[in-house]
Write a protein that holds these residues in place. Structure first.
Motif, PDB file in Angstrom:
ATOM      1  N   PHE A 149       0.645  -1.324  -0.153  1.00  0.00           N
ATOM      2  CA  PHE A 149      -0.364   0.047   0.190  1.00  0.00           C
ATOM      3  C   PHE A 149       0.731   0.878  -0.064  1.00  0.00           C
ATOM      4  O   PHE A 149       1.872   0.876   0.320  1.00  0.00           O
ATOM      5  N   PHE A 150       0.320   1.729  -0.627  1.00  0.00           N
ATOM      6  CA  PHE A 150       1.042   3.793  -0.953  1.00  0.00           C
ATOM      7  C   PHE A 150       0.124   5.162  -0.871  1.00  0.00           C
ATOM      8  O   PHE A 150      -0.563   4.429  -0.250  1.00  0.00           O
ATOM      9  N   THR A 151       1.076   5.791  -0.225  1.00  0.00           N
ATOM     10  CA  THR A 151       0.837   7.161  -0.253  1.00  0.00           C
ATOM     11  C   THR A 151       0.697   7.894  -1.353  1.00  0.00           C
ATOM     12  O   THR A 151       2.505   7.079  -1.844  1.00  0.00           O
ATOM     13  N   ALA A 152       0.492   8.926  -1.768  1.00  0.00           N
ATOM     14  CA  ALA A 152       1.469   9.193  -3.284  1.00  0.00           C
ATOM     15  C   ALA A 152       0.521  10.737  -2.736  1.00  0.00           C
ATOM     16  O   ALA A 152      -0.423  10.954  -2.207  1.00  0.00           O
ATOM     17  N   SER A 153       1.441  11.866  -3.336  1.00  0.00           N
ATOM     18  CA  SER A 153       0.640  13.586  -3.422  1.00  0.00           C
ATOM     19  C   SER A 153       1.319  14.597  -4.720  1.00  0.00           C
ATOM     20  O   SER A 153       1.638  13.949  -5.162  1.00  0.00           O
ATOM     21  N   VAL A 154       0.638  14.903  -4.876  1.00  0.00           N
ATOM     22  CA  VAL A 154       0.711  15.921  -5.777  1.00  0.00           C
ATOM     23  C   VAL A 154       0.705  17.583  -5.391  1.00  0.00           C
ATOM     24  O   VAL A 154       0.030  17.877  -5.322  1.00  0.00           O
ATOM     25  N   GLU A 155       2.146  17.936  -6.065  1.00  0.00           N
ATOM     26  CA  GLU A 155       2.516  18.817  -5.615  1.00  0.00           C
ATOM     27  C   GLU A 155       3.833  19.881  -6.673  1.00  0.00           C
ATOM     28  O   GLU A 155       4.059  19.469  -7.642  1.00  0.00           O
ATOM     29  N   ASN A 156       3.365  21.104  -7.220  1.00  0.00           N
ATOM     30  CA  ASN A 156       4.252  21.704  -7.896  1.00  0.00           C
ATOM     31  C   ASN A 156       5.424  21.753  -7.478  1.00  0.00           C
ATOM     32  O   ASN A 156       5.599  23.070  -6.756  1.00  0.00           O
ATOM     33  N   THR A 157       6.153  21.275  -7.565  1.00  0.00           N
ATOM     34  CA  THR A 157       7.894  21.915  -7.321  1.00  0.00           C
ATOM     35  C   THR A 157       8.952  21.410  -8.605  1.00  0.00           C
ATOM     36  O   THR A 157       7.975  20.314  -9.173  1.00  0.00           O
ATOM     37  N   PRO A 158       9.612  22.478  -8.873  1.00  0.00           N
ATOM     38  CA  PRO A 158      10.959  21.245  -9.749  1.00  0.00           C
ATOM     39  C   PRO A 158      11.545  20.414  -9.413  1.00  0.00           C
ATOM     40  O   PRO A 158      12.730  20.001 -10.312  1.00  0.00           O
ATOM     41  N   ASN A 159      11.970  19.898  -7.800  1.00  0.00           N
ATOM     42  CA  ASN A 159      13.094  19.230  -7.829  1.00  0.00           C
ATOM     43  C   ASN A 159      12.309  18.992  -6.360  1.00  0.00           C
ATOM     44  O   ASN A 159      11.305  19.088  -5.294  1.00  0.00           O
ATOM     45  N   ALA A 160      13.174  18.257  -5.350  1.00  0.00           N
ATOM     46  CA  ALA A 160      13.849  17.327  -4.384  1.00  0.00           C
ATOM     47  C   ALA A 160      13.060  18.395  -3.108  1.00  0.00           C
ATOM     48  O   ALA A 160      13.565  17.828  -2.121  1.00  0.00           O
ATOM     49  N   VAL A 161      14.089  19.198  -3.630  1.00  0.00           N
ATOM     50  CA  VAL A 161      14.443  20.371  -1.653  1.00  0.00           C
ATOM     51  C   VAL A 161      13.533  21.241  -2.026  1.00  0.00           C
ATOM     52  O   VAL A 161      12.772  21.552  -0.422  1.00  0.00           O
ATOM     53  N   GLU A 162      12.914  21.259  -3.041  1.00  0.00           N
ATOM     54  CA  GLU A 162      12.160  22.715  -3.099  1.00  0.00           C
ATOM     55  C   GLU A 162      10.529  22.680  -2.121  1.00  0.00           C
ATOM     56  O   GLU A 162       9.963  21.525  -3.516  1.00  0.00           O
ATOM     57  N   ASP A 163       9.785  22.870  -1.215  1.00  0.00           N
ATOM     58  CA  ASP A 163       7.941  22.922  -1.320  1.00  0.00           C
ATOM     59  C   ASP A 163       7.208  23.740  -2.675  1.00  0.00           C
ATOM     60  O   ASP A 163       7.954  24.657  -3.337  1.00  0.00           O
ATOM     61  N   GLY A 164       6.179  23.115  -3.140  1.00  0.00           N
ATOM     62  CA  GLY A 164       5.195  23.648  -3.837  1.00  0.00           C
ATOM     63  C   GLY A 164       4.291  23.514  -3.311  1.00  0.00           C
ATOM     64  O   GLY A 164       3.689  23.118  -2.231  1.00  0.00           O
ATOM     65  N   GLU A 165       2.892  23.942  -4.096  1.00  0.00           N
ATOM     66  CA  GLU A 165       1.146  23.880  -3.649  1.00  0.00           C
ATOM     67  C   GLU A 165       1.167  23.111  -3.629  1.00  0.00           C
ATOM     68  O   GLU A 165       1.664  21.796  -4.695  1.00  0.00           O
ATOM     69  N   VAL A 166       0.301  22.063  -2.534  1.00  0.00           N
ATOM     70  CA  VAL A 166      -0.053  20.728  -2.969  1.00  0.00           C
ATOM     71  C   VAL A 166      -1.651  20.487  -3.520  1.00  0.00           C
ATOM     72  O   VAL A 166      -2.370  21.366  -3.216  1.00  0.00           O
ATOM     73  N   LEU A 167      -1.457  19.853  -4.686  1.00  0.00           N
ATOM     74  CA  LEU A 167      -3.089  20.005  -5.476  1.00  0.00           C
ATOM     75  C   LEU A 167      -4.167  18.630  -4.577  1.00  0.00           C
ATOM     76  O   LEU A 167      -4.621  18.553  -5.162  1.00  0.00           O
ATOM     77  N   GLY A 168      -3.377  17.606  -3.783  1.00  0.00           N
ATOM     78  CA  GLY A 168      -3.967  16.781  -3.514  1.00  0.00           C
ATOM     79  C   GLY A 168      -2.822  15.459  -3.013  1.00  0.00           C
ATOM     80  O   GLY A 168      -1.637  15.641  -3.263  1.00  0.00           O
ATOM     81  N   SER A 169      -3.830  14.456  -2.295  1.00  0.00           N
ATOM     82  CA  SER A 169      -3.327  13.850  -2.477  1.00  0.00           C
ATOM     83  C   SER A 169      -4.501  11.910  -2.460  1.00  0.00           C
ATOM     84  O   SER A 169      -5.628  11.498  -2.969  1.00  0.00           O
ATOM     85  N   LEU A 170      -3.215  11.089  -2.929  1.00  0.00           N
ATOM     86  CA  LEU A 170      -3.841   9.099  -2.728  1.00  0.00           C
ATOM     87  C   LEU A 170      -2.965   8.027  -2.499  1.00  0.00           C
ATOM     88  O   LEU A 170      -1.997   8.097  -1.356  1.00  0.00           O
ATOM     89  N   VAL A 171      -3.828   7.790  -2.295  1.00  0.00           N
ATOM     90  CA  VAL A 171      -3.620   5.651  -1.448  1.00  0.00           C
ATOM     91  C   VAL A 171      -3.831   4.892  -3.460  1.00  0.00           C
ATOM     92  O   VAL A 171      -4.797   4.970  -3.938  1.00  0.00           O
ATOM     93  N   GLY A 172      -2.455   3.882  -2.231  1.00  0.00           N
ATOM     94  CA  GLY A 172      -2.932   3.029  -4.293  1.00  0.00           C
ATOM     95  C   GLY A 172      -2.563   1.916  -3.626  1.00  0.00           C
ATOM     96  O   GLY A 172      -1.945   1.136  -1.572  1.00  0.00           O
ATOM     97  N   MET A 173      -2.144   0.176  -4.472  1.00  0.00           N
ATOM     98  CA  MET A 173      -1.220  -0.344  -3.875  1.00  0.00           C
ATOM     99  C   MET A 173      -1.134  -0.877  -5.533  1.00  0.00           C
ATOM    100  O   MET A 173      -1.329  -1.322  -5.501  1.00  0.00           O
ATOM    101  N   ILE A 174       0.091  -2.296  -5.083  1.00  0.00           N
ATOM    102  CA  ILE A 174       0.698  -2.828  -5.461  1.00  0.00           C
ATOM    103  C   ILE A 174       0.602  -4.503  -5.534  1.00  0.00           C
ATOM    104  O   ILE A 174       0.304  -4.524  -4.499  1.00  0.00           O
ATOM    105  N   ASP A 175      -0.095  -5.218  -6.436  1.00  0.00           N
ATOM    106  CA  ASP A 175      -0.184  -6.060  -6.031  1.00  0.00           C
ATOM    107  C   ASP A 175       1.307  -6.436  -6.246  1.00  0.00           C
ATOM    108  O   ASP A 175       2.167  -6.927  -7.537  1.00  0.00           O
TER     109      ASP A 175
END
Length: 345
Positions: free
Chosen positions: A249-275
């Motif tokens: 199972f995983f969480t994921a989020s959608v963020e308007n950011t160009p890299n892994a360091v800077e924060d950006g506007e959060v547009l929403g989050s998801l949950v899902g799963m991998i068999d």
């Protein structure tokens, strides 16, 4: 230990592992992928609780009836009881930079994930830095059995190996946010940045524990690429993981950011799963596997706009799972969500 020697050997073994040990019959793989596409998910926030004294929650783990939470700009490991009351906090490293209530971005180890494992009779928590800068190559082992004893680790050589596997050159493009362990495998997730894909590294847990506890060899990895939904034109990025009953199972989020360091506007989050039985043997960045994921919704049906960071999963009945999710608002606040995940297939 010569890292230059280790890397080519590990990569060669990785290639053999992906082609030989992971390869099921073609028809079986096609059937598994079809089943994955047919999974329908619905995730609804049932309860939400804010924490003023717990900044920037980024990882959560459950051991017995105690929840442990880590924040990406905090020097503490926080402890919650079964009713989610904050009961204790434990020092992980020097607290001097925490004077303002948050460690400044250039100084923080960016602890983004955490997993529980056992080693002999001891119960351990392993907290991982994101690897997005030299300062963030740190990890911490907490021995729950031995009075919360903490040991700091340098994961630079493992993260260098992972960067080379992903052909990442620029600092800031490695961004490890999901982490889970079970008795057989260890899973570490690379969060997609920009047009990149979400990636899962899978290690043998016994070998991974030897690397952590005994400073052993870098464990061999199998690597898988995944495609997640887009929100407003931005690709969702993996942020947390939890292994349960052959599912990741995983969480994921959608963020308007160009890299892994800077924060950006959060547009929403998801949950899902991998068999985990359906992992493709030939998954790569050009052919990522589609996996089911759904946006988090509030009870009134509106989109939850917080930034989901990590989760704990408990199986219910009739395809229903109870999720405990922590989220971060990038302003120093944290929230704990109780979520009902309905799975239909």
């Amino acid at each position: 230990m010569n890292l230059k020697c280790i890397l080519p050997v590990s990569l060669a073994i990785l290639a053999l592992t992906a082609c030989k040990t992971e390869q099921p019959a073609t028809s079986r793989l096609a059937s598994a992928e079809t089943l994955m596409k047919e999974v329908q998910l619905k995730a609804t926030v049932q309860q939400a609780q804010k924490y003023e004294q717990l900044p920037s929650a980024s990882g959560i783990e459950l051991v017995d009836s105690t929840y442990y939470v880590v924040g990406d700009d905090s020097p503490f490991l926080y402890q919650l009881d079964a009713q989610f009351n904050l009961t204790e906090r434990h020092v992980l490293f020097d607290t001097a930079a925490f004077a303002s209530g948050r460690i400044p971005k250039p100084l923080k180890p960016d602890l983004e994930s955490m997993a529980h494992f056992t080693y002999g009779r001891d119960h351990m928590l392993l907290l991982l830095g994101s690897g997005s800068s030299e300062m963030r190559n740190r990890a911490f082992v907490v021995n729950l059995t031995e009075g919360m004893a903490v040991k700091e680790l340098d994961f630079s050589r493992l993260y260098l190996f992972m960067r080379r596997v992903l052909r990442i050159e620029a600092e800031g493009e490695l961004n490890l946010e999901g982490f889970a362990m079970d008795d057989t495998y260890t899973y570490i997730m690379q969060r997609a940045i920009g047009s990149g894909t979400n990636v899962l590294f899978r290690f043998n847990s016994s070998n991974f524990k030897d690397f952590v506890i005994n400073d052993g060899d870098i464990p061999v990895a199998a690597v898988y690429h995944f495609a997640l939904p887009q929100v407003e034109g931005y690709t969702a990025g993996l942020s947390g993981a939890y292994a349960l009953n052959d599912r990741l199972f995983f969480t994921a989020s959608v963020e308007n950011t160009p890299n892994a360091v800077e924060d950006g506007e959060v547009l929403g989050s998801l949950v899902g799963m991998i068999d985990l039985n359906a992992l493709p043997y030939a998954s790569d960045a050009a052919n990522p596997m589609q996996v089911p994921a759904v946006q988090l919704k509030n009870p009134d049906g509106s989109v939850y706009k917080g930034k989901a960071e990590s989760l704990v999963v408990q199986a219910g009945e009739g395809g229903v799972y109870n999720l405990i999710v922590v989220s971060d608002d990038d302003q120093g606040g944290s929230e704990l969500l109780q979520i009902q995940l309905e799975v239909e297939q």
